[in-house]
Design a protein around this motif. Sequence first.
Motif, PDB file in Angstrom:
ATOM      1  N   ARG A   1       4.145  35.524 -21.018  1.00 17.49           N
ATOM      2  CA  ARG A   1       3.625  36.837 -21.419  1.00 17.49           C
ATOM      3  C   ARG A   1       2.606  36.694 -22.550  1.00 17.49           C
ATOM      4  NH1 ARG A   1       7.314  41.326 -24.167  1.00 17.49           N
ATOM      5  NH2 ARG A   1       5.791  42.995 -24.259  1.00 17.49           N
TER       6      ARG A   1
ATOM      7  N   ALA B   1      10.839  30.996 -16.124  1.00 24.65           N
ATOM      8  CA  ALA B   1      11.137  32.419 -16.328  1.00 24.65           C
ATOM      9  C   ALA B   1      11.838  32.985 -15.113  1.00 24.65           C
ATOM     10  CB  ALA B   1       9.850  33.193 -16.604  1.00 24.65           C
TER      11      ALA B   1
ATOM     12  N   TYR C   1       9.585  33.336 -20.108  1.00 27.39           N
ATOM     13  CA  TYR C   1       8.998  34.666 -19.904  1.00 27.39           C
ATOM     14  C   TYR C   1       8.140  35.033 -21.111  1.00 27.39           C
ATOM     15  CZ  TYR C   1       8.820  39.758 -20.140  1.00 27.39           C
ATOM     16  OH  TYR C   1       8.407  41.060 -20.287  1.00 27.39           O
TER      17      TYR C   1
ATOM     18  N   PHE D   1      14.202  41.135 -19.096  1.00 30.03           N
ATOM     19  CA  PHE D   1      14.148  39.997 -20.011  1.00 30.03           C
ATOM     20  C   PHE D   1      14.330  40.463 -21.453  1.00 30.03           C
ATOM     21  CE2 PHE D   1      12.391  38.136 -16.261  1.00 30.03           C
ATOM     22  CZ  PHE D   1      12.739  36.803 -16.339  1.00 30.03           C
TER      23      PHE D   1
ATOM     24  N   ARG E   1      17.335  39.313 -13.580  1.00 29.10           N
ATOM     25  CA  ARG E   1      16.466  38.294 -12.971  1.00 29.10           C
ATOM     26  C   ARG E   1      16.576  38.264 -11.451  1.00 29.10           C
ATOM     27  NH1 ARG E   1      20.045  34.194 -15.524  1.00 29.10           N
ATOM     28  NH2 ARG E   1      21.434  33.475 -13.896  1.00 29.10           N
TER      29      ARG E   1
ATOM     30  N   LEU F   1       4.012  41.266 -16.317  1.00 30.66           N
ATOM     31  CA  LEU F   1       5.025  40.862 -17.291  1.00 30.66           C
ATOM     32  C   LEU F   1       5.325  41.953 -18.310  1.00 30.66           C
ATOM     33  CD1 LEU F   1       3.798  37.222 -17.857  1.00 30.66           C
ATOM     34  CD2 LEU F   1       5.855  37.930 -16.618  1.00 30.66           C
TER      35      LEU F   1
END
Length: 165
Positions: free
Chosen positions: A103, A91, A99, A154, A26, A145
């Motif tokens: 997405r 996110a 996330y 992620f 991240r 994403l």
Amino acid sequence: MDSLLRRLDRIAGGRHAGYTVPEEGRDHPRTRRAFVVIAWLLVAELVIGTTAVVIALVLTLDGAAVPFAVWMRSVVVLGMTVTLFYFAWRAQKGYYWAYSRLRLFSKIFPVVTLVIAAIPGLYPFWMVTEQIVFSLILIGVADYLDSDHMREAFPRPARAVTTAP
């Protein structure tokens, strides 16, 4: 404030509400850069949504009949955009659930929007154009994403293993 956010995260994130991705993913420069672009794309969505409300308001004040569907769509777009901002913010803090939701919705909303825009006579031409632009921008969000880097940054939470007695 923190307890309110945790409660909201729990509602939106479900069983993975507390799971955050590893820090190195991240905090990676590519991840941070992606979220900067996503934030700007969402700002564009907010501007488009606000512009739609202003156009509808001006038309109404000029005596034009603005269909209920236009008003509803405008309000829904603004609400969706605020929700997407929340998901993007969480996110960026490393929450996998956010996330994942961002997405998912950045893929679903354009499809729904384009299908509804294709219904003849439901919206005036300017609203159909707004929906197409809205969809294209969200497809851009989804593209960021779905990049290999973001999917690596992620990772999904591990499934809980249950054993039979």
